[in-house]
Each structure stands twice: as C-alpha cells, then as structure tokens.
Design a protein around this motif. Structure first.
Motif, PDB file in Angstrom:
ATOM      1  N   PHE A 187       0.831  -1.206   0.000  1.00  0.00           N
ATOM      2  CA  PHE A 187       0.000   0.000   0.000  1.00  0.00           C
ATOM      3  C   PHE A 187       0.866   1.256   0.000  1.00  0.00           C
ATOM      4  N   VAL A 188       1.907   1.275   0.838  1.00  0.00           N
ATOM      5  CA  VAL A 188       2.793   2.437   0.912  1.00  0.00           C
ATOM      6  C   VAL A 188       3.485   2.652  -0.427  1.00  0.00           C
ATOM      7  N   SER A 189       3.971   1.553  -1.029  1.00  0.00           N
ATOM      8  CA  SER A 189       4.629   1.647  -2.329  1.00  0.00           C
ATOM      9  C   SER A 189       3.688   2.236  -3.376  1.00  0.00           C
ATOM     10  N   ASN A 190       2.451   1.719  -3.412  1.00  0.00           N
ATOM     11  CA  ASN A 190       1.482   2.211  -4.378  1.00  0.00           C
ATOM     12  C   ASN A 190       1.135   3.676  -4.133  1.00  0.00           C
ATOM     13  N   SER A 191       0.976   4.049  -2.875  1.00  0.00           N
ATOM     14  CA  SER A 191       0.593   5.414  -2.534  1.00  0.00           C
ATOM     15  C   SER A 191       1.650   6.424  -2.984  1.00  0.00           C
ATOM     16  N   VAL A 192       2.913   6.116  -2.696  1.00  0.00           N
ATOM     17  CA  VAL A 192       3.999   7.024  -3.065  1.00  0.00           C
ATOM     18  C   VAL A 192       4.151   7.093  -4.577  1.00  0.00           C
ATOM     19  N   LEU A 193       4.082   5.926  -5.259  1.00  0.00           N
ATOM     20  CA  LEU A 193       4.206   5.910  -6.719  1.00  0.00           C
ATOM     21  C   LEU A 193       3.053   6.654  -7.379  1.00  0.00           C
ATOM     22  N   ASP A 194       1.835   6.445  -6.857  1.00  0.00           N
ATOM     23  CA  ASP A 194       0.670   7.119  -7.434  1.00  0.00           C
ATOM     24  C   ASP A 194       0.783   8.632  -7.284  1.00  0.00           C
ATOM     25  N   ARG A 195       1.222   9.066  -6.118  1.00  0.00           N
ATOM     26  CA  ARG A 195       1.366  10.510  -5.917  1.00  0.00           C
ATOM     27  C   ARG A 195       2.428  11.067  -6.845  1.00  0.00           C
ATOM     28  N   LEU A 196       3.528  10.340  -7.009  1.00  0.00           N
ATOM     29  CA  LEU A 196       4.593  10.784  -7.900  1.00  0.00           C
ATOM     30  C   LEU A 196       4.085  10.863  -9.333  1.00  0.00           C
ATOM     31  N   MET A 197       3.304   9.866  -9.751  1.00  0.00           N
ATOM     32  CA  MET A 197       2.785   9.836 -11.113  1.00  0.00           C
ATOM     33  C   MET A 197       1.747  10.926 -11.330  1.00  0.00           C
ATOM     34  N   MET A 198       0.839  11.088 -10.362  1.00  0.00           N
ATOM     35  CA  MET A 198      -0.221  12.081 -10.501  1.00  0.00           C
ATOM     36  C   MET A 198       0.346  13.493 -10.559  1.00  0.00           C
ATOM     37  N   SER A 199       1.476  13.719  -9.901  1.00  0.00           N
ATOM     38  CA  SER A 199       2.083  15.053  -9.910  1.00  0.00           C
ATOM     39  C   SER A 199       2.728  15.371 -11.255  1.00  0.00           C
ATOM     40  N   ARG A 200       2.946  14.340 -12.085  1.00  0.00           N
ATOM     41  CA  ARG A 200       3.606  14.549 -13.382  1.00  0.00           C
ATOM     42  C   ARG A 200       2.692  14.197 -14.555  1.00  0.00           C
ATOM     43  N   SER A 201       1.433  13.927 -14.285  1.00  0.00           N
ATOM     44  CA  SER A 201       0.515  13.500 -15.342  1.00  0.00           C
ATOM     45  C   SER A 201      -0.784  14.289 -15.275  1.00  0.00           C
ATOM     46  N   SER A 202      -1.410  14.436 -16.426  1.00  0.00           N
ATOM     47  CA  SER A 202      -2.709  15.111 -16.485  1.00  0.00           C
ATOM     48  C   SER A 202      -3.860  14.116 -16.360  1.00  0.00           C
ATOM     49  N   GLN A 203      -3.531  12.845 -16.157  1.00  0.00           N
ATOM     50  CA  GLN A 203      -4.562  11.809 -16.040  1.00  0.00           C
ATOM     51  C   GLN A 203      -5.394  12.031 -14.785  1.00  0.00           C
TER      52      GLN A 203
END
Length: 289
Positions: free
Chosen positions: A144-160
C-alpha cells in the motif's frame, strides 16, 4: 464485505479468483462512470504505460495480501495495521519527495505507531495463525505504501484523472491476477466457472458490490474533495474506519480485550489527529488562494 468473502469456505485457496472478479467488476463500474461523464481518460505514452503495468502488479499484491490478512485477523486488526500507512507514507514522502511535516504531524504519527503496538502486543503472544495474519497485514502495508507514493509521484507529473488512473491500473491488473491464480491457486476456466455458479445470492451480491465499490471509491473521494473541505473529508474518512470496526464486531462477533480497545482508540485517534492537522493546513492554503 471482503471479510465476509474471505470467511466463506467456497473461496478457500481461491483468493486470486476473488481479486480477478472484483477488478473486472471495478473496471466495468469505472467504465460506466467515465461514459456518464464522471471523469475523462487521457492518452498515455509508453513510459506511462510502463508505470501503469508496475502499478497494476503492486495493486494485485496489495489486494491479495489484504485478503489473506482478513482470513486470519479481525477487521479491527487490519484497520490498525493499515493506519500505520499514515506515518509510514508521510516519512517516505519526507525522504523521497521532500515533503514537509509539522511538529504536530510528527507527534500524531508517533501516536499512531504507539497505538498499533499496544493493540498488537496481546495478539502477537497468541496463536501462530494470528502471527501469520500480521505477516500478511505487514506485507499489505508495504504494498500500500509503495502504491501510494508511486501514485502521488505519477499524478504530480501527469494530467490523467484519478478515475482514469484507477481504470487503467485495474484493467491491466486483470491478466496479472489471472496469471497468478493459474500459477499459485491452480485456477482454470472450468473450476472458476463452477465455483462462481455455486455461489449463493448473498455471497454473489457481496462479490459484486465490493468490486463496484472498490472501483468507484477513489473517484468518489476525488469528487467529494471538489465539493467539501479537506477537513470534512478527513473527519468522514476516520468515522468510516470506526464504523467498519464496529460493524465487523457486530457481524462476526469479534471481541476486544481492554488493552486492544485502548490501543485501537489511540491508533485511530492518532490517525484522526494527523489527517485533521493536514486537512486544516490544506483548507488554510485554499483560503489564502
């Protein structure tokens, strides 16, 4: 709902089948929501596709470990371990993403950890099955922690959008969970069809509802954040945790010792304090803007 499914003897040794069916239902629910205009899906490039594939693989591990933990532990125990994600994610973001934490947030993080230790102390001196359950719960926490950090990193660099990200990730996760089911659980098309046809109405309903809710929950939170303050959402989210524990105790007859009850209250109280502190800061930033 997931505790009910994992308590069913029909799904013993068939966790990946539940994961696959739930994710398929989630994709359908999210697809319908997107078609109704709830969110938009933007095009992705090869680099983003690679991220979604990794995110989907971690999601399968996250759901699988969560279900296995629920086989051995009451909802209150899995809730306590999941609450540890609050300080762990915060500390990982502090180290990896350069996020900042106020002294109050640091204090509430320590309160969460102290409450979790107090709750788990008696359990870890109990049966080996309980120790196995905590091992699964800790594995779920890491995923969960891995997914949360990766998702936040991705969302900060994506318009998705959040909904688009959830739809793509869960769609990609389906063949991964099927492959794991075949390799680990010995799942076949005929055995899956036979098991699903044998489900009673209550179990089939629980499977469908949990899948649809899992798919729509993330997008619902995003929509709620648009219409309510972060403080209100944080209060509602923590009330939801408390209600889940109370409902599971009523439905499954699980009882807490005095020490566990104190640990649970301290842990959830720390989670509430942390989320409320962060929500107040976000609301204050909105007011300034």
């Amino acid at each position: 709902g997931n505790k009910f499914l994992m308590s069913s003897p029909l799904f013993s040794g068939q966790t990946q089948l539940v994961v696959t069916v739930q994710n398929a239902i989630a994709v359908i629910a999210l697809g319908l929501a997107s078609a109704c205009g709830a969110f938009q899906i933007t095009a992705i490039d090869s680099k983003q596709l690679l991220f979604y594939c990794w995110d989907a693989a971690v999601l399968v591990v996250q759901i699988f470990t969560s279900f296995e933990a629920l086989r051995h532990l009451p909802v209150s125990a899995t809730t306590v371990v999941r609450a540890l994600a609050i300080p762990v994610v915060a500390w990982v973001e502090l180290l990896v993403l350069g996020a900042t934490l106020t002294p109050r947030e640091q204090l509430w993080s320590c309160v969460v950890v102290a409450g979790a230790i107090a709750y788990a102390y008696e359990d870890l001196h109990g049966s080996s099955a309980t120790a196995v359950g905590y091992a699964w719960a800790l594995a779920n926490l890491l995923a969960f922690v891995s997914n949360s950090v990766l998702d936040r990193l991705m969302m900060s660099r994506s318009s998705q959008s959040a909904g688009g990200m959830a739809l793509l990730t869960q769609a990609i996760s389906i063949p991964i969970s099927v492959g794991q089911g075949v390799a680990v659980d010995g799942l076949t098309a005929s055995s899956a069809a036979l098991l699903l046809r044998s489900l009673d109405v209550r179990t089939a309903t629980a499977l469908c509802v949990t899948g649809a809710v899992a798919g729509l929950l993330g997008n619902c939170y995003a929509q709620v954040y648009k219409r309510a303050s972060a403080t209100s959402v944080s209060i509602a989210g923590n009330c939801n945790k408390a209600l889940s524990v109370l409902a599971s105790a009523a439905l499954f007859g699980s009882r807490l010792s005095r020490g566990q009850a104190i640990g649970l209250c301290v842990c959830l109280g720390g989670a509430f304090g942390y989320s409320l502190e962060g929500a107040k800061r976000k609301d204050a930033a909105k007011d300034v803007d």
